[in-house]
Design an enzyme around this catalytic site. Structure first.
Site, short mmCIF file in Angstrom:
data_model
loop_
_atom_site.label_atom_id
_atom_site.label_comp_id
_atom_site.label_asym_id
_atom_site.label_seq_id
_atom_site.Cartn_x
_atom_site.Cartn_y
_atom_site.Cartn_z
N PRO A 129 0.84 -1.22 0.00
CA PRO A 129 0.00 0.00 0.00
C PRO A 129 0.86 1.25 0.00
O PRO A 129 1.86 1.32 0.72
CB PRO A 129 -0.81 -0.13 1.30
N ALA A 155 -3.16 3.01 2.59
CA ALA A 155 -3.73 3.19 3.92
C ALA A 155 -5.05 3.95 3.81
O ALA A 155 -5.10 5.08 3.31
CB ALA A 155 -2.76 3.94 4.82
N GLN A 189 -5.51 -1.84 2.89
CA GLN A 189 -4.92 -1.59 4.20
C GLN A 189 -5.82 -0.60 4.94
O GLN A 189 -6.05 0.51 4.47
CB GLN A 189 -3.51 -1.00 4.08
N TYR A 217 1.64 4.95 13.19
CA TYR A 217 0.23 5.29 13.21
C TYR A 217 -0.45 4.65 14.43
O TYR A 217 0.19 4.02 15.26
CB TYR A 217 -0.41 4.92 11.87
N ARG A 240 0.26 -5.09 9.06
CA ARG A 240 1.52 -4.43 8.72
C ARG A 240 2.10 -3.95 10.05
O ARG A 240 1.43 -3.24 10.81
CB ARG A 240 1.27 -3.24 7.78
N LEU A 263 13.35 -1.49 0.18
CA LEU A 263 14.55 -1.48 -0.67
C LEU A 263 14.82 -2.84 -1.30
O LEU A 263 15.97 -3.28 -1.40
CB LEU A 263 15.76 -0.97 0.12
#
Length: 364
Positions: free
Chosen positions: A24, A58, A101, A183, A231, A302
């Site tokens: 996401p 999100a 998500q 979050y 997540r 990455l």
């Protein structure tokens, strides 16, 4: 040898064609929580990428849970109808499984879009009063959040379940609960942001309580075949904060409840974080979850090269790999990875003639 990256995988009741997931990614392009034409273009072109599963960005479960005023939401009939229009257009040309998500930004809410500075918006600038486990501001935000009372906690928990029900009505096929990147659910997990003295703070068991209650509420609200997972940030990258040992304990608790997966990222909770960026820098956290549980693990961060992704899956560090900024840069990354690894990938009929002559079996 057969590429492990392009072997099928079953995630809960969902059959995936490969191990490549689109993570996401916030687009800051909604209008009062409603998806716009940008979302149709963005999700539409990624749905033609050849990945196995795509998560929508999100998506806030209530207006106060948006990161910015431009964030996507799924809390009302209007936001549901807008996302339905986008999904109808995307599905007309792609059968890629799509998940979502669901999240709440907590104290990191009420900020500007990143390309306009990303700072906290004043109440006279379209911002709002933020909410958190404790009245501790994020970084240099001038306005502290309000500590949630028990009624607020209950409302947010039920709003997650309500948004999940809307996701099911939209035909979305997987739900990821956002407990990473600083979050709200991550704020409850971390001792740096959660300094409550009630049943939702203090011990690890108490700090895990709300995320697990949210999981239970969402799991009860959706059909059993829909995978529901998290997540998570594997570490805050700050001494005394959330770390990999607590992440493993949380993963075990999710597994005990029948969770479907753990998508393991890191950071985002504290401005004091010191992240050693580099290829595979978050893979050890996904590996730790995979070694300690039977939960499917998703590595992210990455991951840019086909051989790199192949090695992550092939060595058992993770079951799936997620691409984020890399697939924005190269929206045909799965095609190129399949060509490099001698595998095949699904392409739309309209693009079949683009197959390079040296890769005659690419579009299998």
């Amino acid at each position: 040898m057969t590429s492990q990256l392009f072997t099928p995988y079953k995630l809960g009741g969902l059959e995936l064609a490969s191990r490549i997931v689109i993570a996401p990614m916030c687009q800051y392009s909604a209008e009062d929580g409603r998806a716009t034409d940008w979302h149709t273009i963005h999700l539409g072109h990624l749905a033609l990428s050849g990945a196995a599963l795509m998560f929508i960005e999100a998506t806030a479960v209530e207006p106060e849970g948006r990161i910015s005023p431009l964030d996507l939401g799924l809390w009302s009939d209007e936001t549901e109808a807008a996302l339905a229009r986008t999904l109808t257009a995307v599905r007309a040309h792609s059968d890629m499984p799509i998940g979502i998500q669901l999240g709440h930004a907590g104290r990191k809410a009420s900020v500007a879009a990143p390309w306009t500075g990303g700072g906290q918006l004043g109440l006279d600038q379209g911002g709002w009063q933020t909410l958190a486990p404790s009245a501790i501001p994020f970084g240099d935000h001038p306005r502290a959040p309000l500590a949630l009372d028990l009624a607020g906690i209950a409302r947010i928990r039920e709003n997650f379940a309500g948004s999940a029900k809307r996701a099911v009505r939209l035909g979305l096929q997987a739900i990821e609960l956002h407990a990473a990147h600083g979050y709200l659910l991550h704020q409850f997990l971390s001792p740096l942001s959660n300094q409550r003295e009630d049943a939702y703070g203090g011990s690890l068991e108490n700090r895990m309580r709300l995320p697990l209650e949210v999981y239970d509420a969402v799991r009860a609200a959706v059909p059993a075949e829909i995978p529901v997972g998290f997540r998570v940030s594997g570490t805050d990258w700050v001494p005394g904060g959330w770390d990999v040992e607590q992440t493993v304990a949380f993963a075990r608790a999710v597994e005990a409840r029948g969770g479907s997966f753990m998508h393991v990222s890191s950071g985002g909770l504290s401005a004091k974080q010191a992240i050693p960026l580099g290829p595979n820098y978050q893979v050890p956290f996904a590996r730790a979850v995979k070694q300690a549980t039977n939960l499917p693990s998703i590595a992210v961060g990455l991951i840019t090269e086909p051989d790199q992704a192949e090695a992550i899956v092939g060595t058992g560090d993770a079951d799936l790999v997620a691409l984020a900024r890399g697939i924005l840069y190269d929206p045909r990354w799965p095609w190129h990875a399949a060509a490099h690894l001698g595998a095949s990938v699904k392409a739309p009929n309209q693009y079949l003639r683009s197959q390079p002559r040296q890769f005659r079996n690419l579009f299998g």
